[in-house]
Design an enzyme around this catalytic site. Structure first.
Site, PDB file in Angstrom:
ATOM      1  N   TYR A   1       0.837  -1.086   0.022  1.00 48.92           N
ATOM      2  CA  TYR A   1       0.066  -0.150  -0.029  1.00 48.92           C
ATOM      3  C   TYR A   1       0.843   1.330   0.092  1.00 48.92           C
ATOM      4  O   TYR A   1       0.583   2.273  -0.785  1.00 48.92           O
ATOM      5  CB  TYR A   1      -0.998  -0.143   0.987  1.00 48.92           C
ATOM      6  CG  TYR A   1      -1.983   1.178   1.155  1.00 48.92           C
ATOM      7  CD1 TYR A   1      -2.287   1.686   0.057  1.00 48.92           C
ATOM      8  CD2 TYR A   1      -2.676   1.317   2.381  1.00 48.92           C
ATOM      9  CE1 TYR A   1      -3.381   2.539  -0.045  1.00 48.92           C
ATOM     10  CE2 TYR A   1      -3.812   2.546   2.371  1.00 48.92           C
ATOM     11  CZ  TYR A   1      -3.946   2.911   1.214  1.00 48.92           C
ATOM     12  OH  TYR A   1      -5.141   3.904   1.024  1.00 48.92           O
TER      13      TYR A   1
ATOM     14  N   GLU B   1       2.211   6.407  -7.174  1.00 50.24           N
ATOM     15  CA  GLU B   1       0.979   7.176  -7.464  1.00 50.24           C
ATOM     16  C   GLU B   1       1.374   8.778  -7.497  1.00 50.24           C
ATOM     17  O   GLU B   1       1.160   9.645  -8.469  1.00 50.24           O
ATOM     18  CB  GLU B   1      -0.400   6.902  -6.905  1.00 50.24           C
ATOM     19  CG  GLU B   1      -0.832   5.432  -7.225  1.00 50.24           C
ATOM     20  CD  GLU B   1      -1.992   5.122  -6.301  1.00 50.24           C
ATOM     21  OE1 GLU B   1      -2.679   5.940  -5.749  1.00 50.24           O
ATOM     22  OE2 GLU B   1      -2.124   3.890  -5.982  1.00 50.24           O
TER      23      GLU B   1
END
Length: 249
Positions: free
Chosen positions: A171, A178
């Protein structure tokens, strides 16, 4: 925030109630709903496995990440866009996750695929793209495998363990990928003015995609800790049997 690790909106008894409600809804709909969800999760597992194999093969043959995105983009776009059906599953009540949570997760992924990496070709060879691609791929193979075996009532412990442990690393890696990718896109977006609406125009409306991306990046600051710690609570509940009671605001 393009995570796909959420199982529901609440922990503890509330989440268990949602799971029972969804299970009851699937029973009322009969074998069709269960068969469809099983097929969907098998297809998505297979799709992300194909993507993983293609990525590994490309790197072994080329020895570089440059050109990787271009080589796998069609497969990525198809299966990530196909995930829009998960919002439909929530809307009709055959899965326990809230429509809002599913909507945010799916739309954030589609945003990264179509409005960032697809639309801004100069950033497709950035190392950060590889970061989130690897994180997404491993996460989705684990997640859809978990759902498939759960629907078949035959969940191997390793799949369950992987589901609630891999995210600890994946994660943050995915989020970092991103954010770095969006950051790399900023100069191009500012220079070209892409997706921006300038005044004057007949609708008297303006929109600046550059500042929208800055706001999007800033939104990770409050959202990431909330989602990450929620997943840690889920992990303790599922793997260690702890009863987690979340306070209402």
């Amino acid at each position: 925030m393009a995570s796909s690790e959420e199982d529901g909106t609440n922990g503890g008894a509330s989440e268990a109630g949602e799971e029972r409600e969804a299970t009851g809804k699937r029973r009322r709909l009969g074998w069709v709903a269960t068969a469809w969800l099983t097929f969907y999760n098998i297809a998505m597992t297979a799709g992300w496995l194909v993507l993983a194999i293609a990525m590994a093969r490309f790197y072994m043959e080329k020895g570089t990440h440059k050109g990787l995105y271009k080589s796998i983009q069609k497969t990525l776009k198809f299966f990530q866009t196909f995930a829009v059906l998960e919002i439909v599953h929530c809307l009709i009540g055959i899965v326990p996750t809230s429509v809002l949570v599913a909507g945010v997760q799916v739309s954030s992924r589609i945003f990264m695929v179509w409005l960032i990496t697809h639309s801004i070709k100069p950033i497709q060879n950035e190392e950060s793209v590889v970061l989130f691609l690897v994180a997404w791929t491993v996460t989705e193979i684990t997640r859809y495998s978990f759902y498939t075996f759960s629907l078949l009532d035959h969940l191997p412990y390793f799949i369950k363990w992987a589901r609630y442990n891999f995210f600890i690393i994946l994660y943050p890696v995915g989020v970092a990928g991103e954010l770095l990718t969006i950051y790399a896109a900023l100069p191009y977006v500012k220079k070209t003015g892409m997706f921006s609406i300038r005044l004057p125009n007949k609708y008297n409306v303006s929109f600046d995609y550059y500042y929208f991306l800055l706001i999007t990046m800033a939104s990770y600051i409050p959202l990431f800790p909330q989602l990450y710690f929620h997943m840690l609570r889920q992990r303790r509940r599922v793997l260690h049997g702890e009863v987690i009671v979340e306070k209402d605001d």
